[in-house]
Scaffold this active site. Structure first.
Site, PDB file in Angstrom:
ATOM      1  N   HIS A 464       8.959   1.834 -14.322  1.00  0.00           N
ATOM      2  CA  HIS A 464      10.424   1.895 -14.302  1.00  0.00           C
ATOM      3  C   HIS A 464      10.979   2.019 -15.725  1.00  0.00           C
ATOM      4  O   HIS A 464      11.768   2.928 -16.022  1.00  0.00           O
ATOM      5  CB  HIS A 464      10.972   0.636 -13.627  1.00  0.00           C
ATOM      6  N   GLU A 465      10.578   1.107 -16.604  1.00  0.00           N
ATOM      7  CA  GLU A 465      11.108   1.133 -17.965  1.00  0.00           C
ATOM      8  C   GLU A 465      10.652   2.385 -18.708  1.00  0.00           C
ATOM      9  O   GLU A 465      11.385   2.929 -19.534  1.00  0.00           O
ATOM     10  CB  GLU A 465      10.697  -0.135 -18.724  1.00  0.00           C
ATOM     11  N   HIS A 468      13.029   5.189 -18.033  1.00  0.00           N
ATOM     12  CA  HIS A 468      14.168   5.155 -18.963  1.00  0.00           C
ATOM     13  C   HIS A 468      13.771   5.773 -20.308  1.00  0.00           C
ATOM     14  O   HIS A 468      14.552   6.512 -20.921  1.00  0.00           O
ATOM     15  CB  HIS A 468      14.612   3.711 -19.198  1.00  0.00           C
ATOM     16  N   HIS A 471      13.871   9.452 -20.334  1.00  0.00           N
ATOM     17  CA  HIS A 471      15.261   9.926 -20.383  1.00  0.00           C
ATOM     18  C   HIS A 471      15.720  10.030 -21.840  1.00  0.00           C
ATOM     19  O   HIS A 471      16.478  10.948 -22.203  1.00  0.00           O
ATOM     20  CB  HIS A 471      16.144   8.948 -19.599  1.00  0.00           C
TER      21      HIS A 471
END
Length: 674
Positions: A464-465, A468, A471
């Site tokens: 998940h991290e 980010h 991105h």
């Protein structure tokens, strides 16, 4: 004496020289660079030349570059490796930063220049990205009070400064409670705990300076303790400490702080002409209105509660069969759910965990990024703020794409949770600036010489991290204000939650889930069980999350409650909260909502983004998990685009349409409970 924070950095990739930076450097650097930024803002506002996009909007983009560099370093340390000096500085800086922000946003000469450009926008020959930046800049000024005058203007400044102080205090109180509590275990109390929990408890005890194993309030330690400890009394004690953070009385109690924050947010919204803080906050998000958020959450709440209540009946029967009378309590759920998972799926976390080595899961995240986007990762010896930190250079086709910094292990100086931040964001205005991206987690640190083992939930958090981080690393825009994760709050979780899906791709687990001792790959039988059990206990997980999101929404959609705890209880009663499930984040430790404005009236964002991520991954399932064309569209329209367009337009460019809630319910295994 020289101050490294005020010098140019000749380190590789201009990494902050942490080996030279001392806490005593921050105040001077902060005051110096803030004074420079104020002077630059004044120069822009008082410029005798007619406003142009370059001398106003682009000049604003760069006005506080040096201040931003100092703050990026400071807040990285304040969150991940705090100490008394840094906490004192944080309390000192917060109101000054709020005051500085108000000075800029309420500068009448500066806003007049922006308004002139806004009126001329069709004749300025702006690119699409420039037009977007002008729109967002003007909107942020208006929403910050640029059009207010007199008493209202002065009061809004006071409100924002007070909110900054309270948010910092809330965070530091929570950290103090988390750092201050631990439960020592004697040898008899270790009985029934798997070896990985015992090892983590011993490591935590050593970190506390003792010779006994301890349970701390780190999620990666307390959750498995609640899953495996047969001692109901100890589970209750640990659970009450975990859920009681911020509500223990004394100086670290957050209940009155939360009440004041809610009251001030309501006042802020009213000063700006909104009926509620939720209306103000959601105006710029994809959801737009509180009604749209409530509609989504309730569509998910009903089937989730139905599933959870069915599960509670099964777990209660198991508990009663153990000779325990009375109701199933929140400290019982994880213990009996883990037993049930082993029975129904023949999946035992003690057998699974050795296959989820931290090192191999890092490799898996990197390998997926390589196959999807061509990124390559080379571990580099760069300055670090803590010995546990690791750093990699990221390249593509030989070109430098950024630096990835990872800080994975829990410690007393780190706030709880997991997050991604950037010490430097991508932009092109000041040259081809590539990002320095940081992932911070709170995994249980192993004993010296032993590999770090993750739970499946930990592994999902890592992915998940890292989503980010992608991105940020793949961002390709001109202006920092719309770079990387600078997007609508209910869109920012799309890349992170979407990336979690690649952990579930069988070939990824097949390659990287290898046993810590034997090196053997996860047996296909176990792999099949992991995939089959992916939606196990999803009623529980969805209920604890949605309950928190609904409380957050109702707190902010209407009159601020005098007693947030009483209002919380009223909201939960109104939606029929199951007795044996607690909110994921109760008010006194709801850092997402009360540490700052980031997720206030916005905790629903994870669910809103999940509607998209479930639909988006279906595109990969249809074309292939590593389909190059689909990955290119994801990069072009989502990951590299930042905030250059409205989020719904970007998503439609990727997928061709906006999604419905069906894919989410299907992904969570709740379709048949709807």
């Amino acid at each position: 004496m020289t101050n490294p924070l005020l010098e140019s950095w000749d380190t590789d990739f201009e990494m902050p020289p942490f080996d030279r930076i001392e806490d005593g450097h921050f105040e001077e650097a902060f005051e110096t660079t803030m004074a420079e930024a104020r002077a630059e803002i004044a120069r822009i506002a008082e410029n005798a030349e007619a406003p142009t996009f370059a001398n106003t909007i682009e000049a604003l983009e760069r006005a506080d570059d040096r201040l931003g560099r100092v703050l990026a370093v400071f807040f990285a340390l304040a969150g991940a490796d705090s100490n008394d000096a840094r906490q004192a500085l944080q309390r000192q800086f917060s109101p000054k930063l709020a005051q500085y922000g108000s000075e800029i946003m309420m500068n009448p000469e500066l806003f007049a220049r922006i308004e002139t450009l806004w009126g001329q926008r069709d004749d300025l020959g702006l690119s699409d990205e420039q037009a977007r930046l002008l729109f967002l800049t003007r909107r942020s000024f208006v929403r910050a009070g640029a059009q207010l005058e007199g008493v209202a203007r002065d009061r809004l400044k006071q409100v924002k400064e007070r909110l900054a102080v309270l948010g910092t205090q809330f965070t530091q109180n929570l950290l103090a409670d988390e750092r201050g509590w631990y439960m020592e275990l004697d040898e008899a109390e270790l009985e029934g705990l798997p070896e990985f929990v015992v090892a983590s408890a011993r490591a935590a005890g050593a970190e506390k300076g003792g010779d006994k194993p301890v349970i701390t309030l780190s999620r990666s330690l307390i959750t498995p303790f609640l899953q495996f400890s047969p001692r109901r009394d100890l589970r209750e004690r640990a659970f009450r400490a975990w859920t009681g953070r911020g509500a223990n009385g004394g100086e670290t109690d957050n209940r009155e702080i939360a009440a004041e924050i809610l009251d001030l947010r309501e006042e802020r919204a009213q000063l700006l002409g909104y009926d509620s803080f939720a209306e103000y906050k959601l105006e710029t998000e994809m959801a737009k209105t509180p009604e749209a958020v409530r509609d989504l959450l309730m569509k998910v709440w009903e089937p989730a509660r139905t599933r959870a209540e069915e599960d509670a009946v099964r777990l209660s029967a198991m508990m009663h069969a153990d000779g325990v009378n009375g109701e199933l309590e929140p400290w019982d759920w994880r213990y009996y759910s883990e037993k049930r998972r082993k029975e129904e799926h023949d999946l035992d976390e003690t057998e699974l965990k050795p296959y989820l080595q931290l090192e191999r899961m890092i490799e898996a995240a990197f390998a997926c990024a390589n196959r999807l986007f061509g990124l390559e990762f080379r571990e580099a010896d760069l300055p670090k703020y803590h010995p546990d930190v690791r750093t990699w250079e990221v390249t593509r086709d030989g070109k430098h794409m950024g630096v990835f910094v990872a800080d994975y292990f829990a410690r007393g100086s780190k706030r709880s949770g997991a997050w991604c931040s950037a010490m430097r964001a991508q932009q092109k205005l000041a040259g081809d600036i590539r990002p320095i991206v940081v992932n911070v987690c709170n995994f249980a640190k192993p004993e010296a010489g032993k590999p770090a083992l993750l739970s499946y939930d930990d592994a999902r958090t890592l992915f998940h991290e890292f989503g980010h981080a992608l991105h940020q690393m793949l961002s390709d825009v001109t202006y920092e204000s719309i770079s990387g994760t600078s997007v609508a709050r209910d869109f920012v979780e799309l890349p992170s939650q979407l990336y979690e899906h690649w952990l579930e791709v069988p070939e990824v687990l097949g390659e990287f889930a290898t046993h810590a001792e034997t090196g053997e790959p996860m047996p296909k039988e176990m792999l099949d069980k992991v995939i089959a059990a992916a939606t196990y206990d999803m009623g529980f997980q969805t209920v604890e999350y949605v309950a928190s999101a609904l409380v957050d929404l109702e707190f902010h959609d209407g009159e601020a409650p005098e007693d947030p705890m009483a209002r919380q209880a009223e909201i939960l009663d109104g939606i029929g909260m199951p007795h044996a499930i607690a909110m994921r984040h109760a008010t006194p430790h709801f850092a997402h909502v009360f540490s700052g404005d980031g997720y206030s009236s916005g905790y629903y964002s994870y669910m809103w983004s999940e509607v998209m991520d479930a639909d988006a991954f279906e595109a990969f399932e249809e074309a292939g998990a590593f389909d190059a064309e689909t990955a290119k569209k994801l990069e072009d329209y989502i990951l590299s685009a930042g905030g250059t367009e409205e989020a719904d337009e970007l998503y439609k460019k990727f997928r061709g349409r906006l999604p419905g809630v069906e894919a989410l319910l299907k992904g969570r295994g709740l379709s048949d409970a709807a």
